[in-house]
Enzyme design. Structure first.
Site, PDB file in Angstrom:
ATOM      1  N   TRP A  71       0.827  -1.214   0.000  1.00  0.00           N
ATOM      2  CA  TRP A  71       0.000   0.000   0.000  1.00  0.00           C
ATOM      3  C   TRP A  71       0.856   1.257   0.000  1.00  0.00           C
ATOM      4  CZ3 TRP A  71      -5.036   1.969   0.379  1.00  0.00           C
ATOM      5  CH2 TRP A  71      -5.147   3.253   0.905  1.00  0.00           C
TER       6      TRP A  71
ATOM      7  N   TRP B  85      -9.225   8.599  -0.093  1.00  0.00           N
ATOM      8  CA  TRP B  85      -9.589   7.802   1.076  1.00  0.00           C
ATOM      9  C   TRP B  85     -11.015   7.276   0.938  1.00  0.00           C
ATOM     10  CZ3 TRP B  85      -5.869   6.100   3.882  1.00  0.00           C
ATOM     11  CH2 TRP B  85      -4.717   6.865   4.065  1.00  0.00           C
TER      12      TRP B  85
ATOM     13  N   ASP C   2       0.181   9.236   0.588  1.00  0.00           N
ATOM     14  CA  ASP C   2       0.812  10.526   0.276  1.00  0.00           C
ATOM     15  C   ASP C   2       2.250  10.462  -0.254  1.00  0.00           C
ATOM     16  OD1 ASP C   2      -1.288  10.737   2.038  1.00  0.00           O
ATOM     17  OD2 ASP C   2      -0.300  12.070   3.426  1.00  0.00           O
TER      18      ASP C   2
ATOM     19  N   PHE D 163       4.639   9.012   9.700  1.00  0.00           N
ATOM     20  CA  PHE D 163       3.642   9.672   8.858  1.00  0.00           C
ATOM     21  C   PHE D 163       4.318  10.675   7.923  1.00  0.00           C
ATOM     22  CE2 PHE D 163      -0.804   9.189  11.022  1.00  0.00           C
ATOM     23  CZ  PHE D 163      -0.652   7.815  11.014  1.00  0.00           C
TER      24      PHE D 163
ATOM     25  N   TRP E 185      -4.014   0.345   4.256  1.00  0.00           N
ATOM     26  CA  TRP E 185      -3.196   1.209   5.107  1.00  0.00           C
ATOM     27  C   TRP E 185      -2.788   0.448   6.361  1.00  0.00           C
ATOM     28  CZ3 TRP E 185      -3.216   3.465   9.955  1.00  0.00           C
ATOM     29  CH2 TRP E 185      -2.364   4.570  10.118  1.00  0.00           C
TER      30      TRP E 185
HETATM   31  C1  FRU Z   1      -3.007  12.181   4.534  1.00  0.00           C
HETATM   32  C2  FRU Z   1      -2.574  11.493   5.822  1.00  0.00           C
HETATM   33  C3  FRU Z   1      -1.583  12.381   6.568  1.00  0.00           C
HETATM   34  C4  FRU Z   1      -0.825  11.377   7.384  1.00  0.00           C
HETATM   35  C5  FRU Z   1      -0.750  10.198   6.455  1.00  0.00           C
HETATM   36  C6  FRU Z   1      -0.768   8.881   7.150  1.00  0.00           C
HETATM   37  O1  FRU Z   1      -3.451  11.304   3.553  1.00  0.00           O
HETATM   38  O2  FRU Z   1      -3.692  11.192   6.603  1.00  0.00           O
HETATM   39  O3  FRU Z   1      -2.187  13.387   7.330  1.00  0.00           O
HETATM   40  O4  FRU Z   1       0.446  11.850   7.728  1.00  0.00           O
HETATM   41  O5  FRU Z   1      -1.860  10.290   5.587  1.00  0.00           O
HETATM   42  O6  FRU Z   1      -0.487   7.846   6.272  1.00  0.00           O
END
Ligand code: FRU
Length: 484
Positions: free
Chosen positions: A28, A291, A31, A91, A55
Site C-alpha cells: 500500500w 480515502w 501521500d 507519517f 493502510w
Molecule cells: C493524509 C494522511 C496524513 C498522514 C498520512 C498517514 O493522507 O492522513 O495526514 O500523515 O496520511 O499515512
C-alpha cells in the site's frame, strides 16, 4: 531486515499497472513525501505499508528518477523503529537539502497515539539516520491543538532561518502552525496561519499535508482539508486539496489569503506536495487515489499511484498547472487532425485514434450544440465519458459505465464536474490516459480533473466524439503515444 521478505507478490501481467505514472511496487502507498532533487536525481518518498494492500504501519517508501517519469524503487528509507514512531509509524513530511545533506522531517506516531515531528538525515540519499528525539514534541503544541492531530511537517528556509509548517486543528477548526529554527535541532512556535475560527474552508478535522512555495513575492500555500462539505462544484470528494495564494507573515505566522480554490476537480487526487527544483521550477505530485474507496488494483498486490509531475505557476493569484516538460517529452506525436465535424447524434472516431495509454490534445468547438464530448476506453457499452455542458459551462467526467467500478462512501463516486469556459468558442482539453487513470488539463491548465478509470480489460481502447442538441466540431486533435 530483508526487504524481499516484506514484499507481497504482485502480478506480472497487470493491465492496471500504469505505464508512465509512478505507483507503489507492492503493498500500500498513500501521500507522496519529501519530494526533492538531491545528488543528480529526483526523489519521491511515500507513505508505505509493505505488508498489505491496505493502510497499516507507515514506513517511508522511496523511489528516484532522473526524468520525473521513470522511477526506480529504492530501499525503504524510514521504518517505524523508534519509541516515538513505533505506534502507527512514520507519517507524512518533507525534505530539505542543506549543506550537502538530505534532511527529512516526518511525524512519528507513538504507541499512545501522540504525533510529534521527527527528523532524519542522509548523506547518500539512500540511508537515513534518525535523530534520537523528536524536534517538535507534544510539549510544543500550539494552545488548543490535540496531540493526536498534529502532523505532516513542511520544512523550508526563508529569511535567514528554517521554518516548519505543521497541520493541526484548534478545537474543531482546521489550522496550521508555523515554527522557526536556527539549527534544525531546536524549534520554537511562531504562531498560527489562521485565526481561531480556522482556515475558512467548509470542513471538519485538520489541514493535512501543508506545503508552501514562493512565486515572485506571492506565496502559494497548499493543504488537504479533511471532511469537506460539498458546495456547488467544489468538494465533491470527502476530502480535498486546496491552494491559497497570498502572503505568509514570518513574524506572526499569519497567512493572508487573497484567493483560494480546489486544486483538482476529479475523484482521485489528494495530499499534494511540490518541490522547488534547482532549475527554478515548482513541480507538484499528489496521491492519485482517495480515502474511503475500493481500489481495484489491490487484487493484483498493490494499491497506490501518483499523478504526473505538474509544473505550477501563479497568474494573478490563480494557480495554473501544466504537465512538466519531462512528461510532454516522453510522448511522440503520432497523428493530428483539424476541423472534423461532429454531427448531432453521430459517433465520430477519427482514423487511427484509439488507445488506452496515450495523450490526446483536443480543441472542441461546441458550435450550436448543448453538449459535446468524448467517450474514451470504449468497448461495447463500457466507456468513460468526458463532455461539456455548454449552458452550465461545466466539464463532466463520468465513469459509471466503466468495466470495473470503484465504490466509496461519497454521495456519488462516478461523476465529477469542473467549471470551464470557452475561449474563442473553443474548449481545450489535454488528456493523459494511462492504465487505470485519466488526467485532464483544461484550458491550458486553468483547471484539472483527475479520475481513476479501470476498464474490463486492455481491449477497451475505442475513442468516440459525440454531440447532443446540435452539431459540434473538433477544431484540432493531436494523438501522442509514449516514446520507445
Ligand atoms: C493524509 C494522511 C496524513 C498522514 C498520512 C498517514 O493522507 O492522513 O495526514 O500523515 O496520511 O499515512
Amino acid at each position: 531486515m530483508d526487504e524481499r521478505k516484506m514484499m507481497i507478490p504482485v502480478r506480472k501481467d497487470d493491465p492496471f499497472r500504469p505505464v508512465y505514472h509512478a505507483s507503489v511496487p507492492s503493498g500500500w502507498g498513500n501521500d507522496p513525501n519529501g519530494l526533492c532533487f538531491f545528488r543528480g536525481a529526483f526523489h519521491m518518498f511515500y507513505q508505505y505499508n509493505p505488508y498489505d494492500t491496505v493502510w497499516g504501519p507507515m514506513h517511508w517508501g522511496h523511489m528516484a528518477s532522473t526524468d520525473l517519469i521513470h522511477w526506480e524503487d529504492l530501499p525503504v528509507a524510514l521504518f517505524p523503529d523508534m519509541p516515538f514512531d513505533r505506534g502507527a509509524g512514520c507519517f507524512s513530511g518533507s525534505a530539505l537539502v542543506f549543506d550537502g545533506r538530505l534532511y527529512v522531517i516526518y511525524t512519528g506516531v507513538g504507541e499512545d497515539g501522540s504525533q510529534q515531528q521527527c527528523m532524519a538525515c542522509s548523506s547518500d540519499g539512500i540511508t537515513f539516520v534518525k535523530y534520537d528525539e523528536p524536534v517538535i514534541g507534544s510539549d510544543m503544541l500550539p494552545e488548543g491543538a490535540p496531540r493526536d492531530d498534529f502532523r505532516d511537517p513542511k520544512l523550508f528556509f526563508r529569511d535567514g532561518a528554517f521554518r516548519c509548517l505543521v497541520g493541526t486543528r484548534i478545537g474543531e477548526k482546521g489550522n496550521i502552525a508555523l515554527y522557526r529554527s536556527e539549527d534544525l535541532k531546536s524549534f520554537s512556535l511562531t504562531g498560527m496561519l489562521f485565526p481561531e475560527d480556522g482556515c475558512g474552508i467548509p470542513m471538519e478535522g485538520i489541514c493535512e499535508c501543508p506545503d508552501i512555495h514562493a512565486f515572485s513575492g506571492e506565496d502559494l500555500l497548499i493543504f488537504s482539508p479533511q471532511r469537506t462539505y460539498s458546495s456547488g462544484d467544489r468538494f465533491q470528494n470527502p476530502q480535498s486539496t486546496v491552494y491559497m495564494s497570498g502572503k505568509l507573515d514570518l513574524c506572526t505566522g499569519r497567512f493572508c489569503a487573497s484567493r483560494w480554490d480546489e486544486i483538482d476537480s476529479g475523484s482521485d487526487f489528494y495530499a499534494a506536495q511540490a518541490a522547488d527544483l534547482p532549475d527554478g521550477r515548482c513541480v507538484m505530485f499528489a496521491w492519485k487515489e482517495m480515502w474511503g474507496r475500493t481500489m481495484p488494483t489491490s487484487a493484483r498486490g498493490w494499491a497506490g499511484s501518483y499523478i504526473l509531475p505538474r509544473e505550477l505557476t501563479v497568474e494573478g493569484g490563480r494557480l495554473i498547472q501544466s504537465p512538466a516538460g519531462e512528461a510532454a517529452e516522453s510522448f511522440e506525436r503520432m497523428a493530428d487532425f483539424s476541423d472534423i465535424p461532429i454531427p448531432e447524434g453521430v459517433s465520430v472516431s477519427p482514423e487511427g485514434v484509439r488507445g488506452n495509454v496515450m495523450r490526446l490534445r483536443v480543441s472542441l468547438a461546441p458550435g450550436e450544440c448543448s453538449a459535446c464530448g468524448i467517450r474514451l476506453l470504449v468497448s461495447g457499452k463500457d466507456h468513460v465519458a468526458v463532455y461539456y455542458d455548454v449552458r452550465k459551462k461545466i466539464l463532466f467526467s463520468e465513469r459509471g459505465s466503466m468495466g470495473t467500478l470503484i465504490e466509496g462512501n461519497d454521495e456519488d463516486t462516478c461523476v465529477r464536474r469542473s467549471p470551464a469556459g470557452l475561449k474563442n468558442g473553443v474548449l481545450e482539453l489535454d488528456i493523459f490516459l494511462d492504465r487505470g487513470s485519466m488526467e485532464i488539463f483544461i484550458n491550458g491548465g486553468e483547471r484539472t480533473l483527475t479520475m481513476n478509470v479501470y476498464p474490463r480489460d486492455s481491449s477497451s481502447d475505442g475513442i468516440e466524439f459525440f454531440s447532443v442538441g446540435g452539431d459540434a466540431s473538433i477544431r484540432s486533435l493531436e494523438m501522442y503515444l509514449p516514446r520507445g
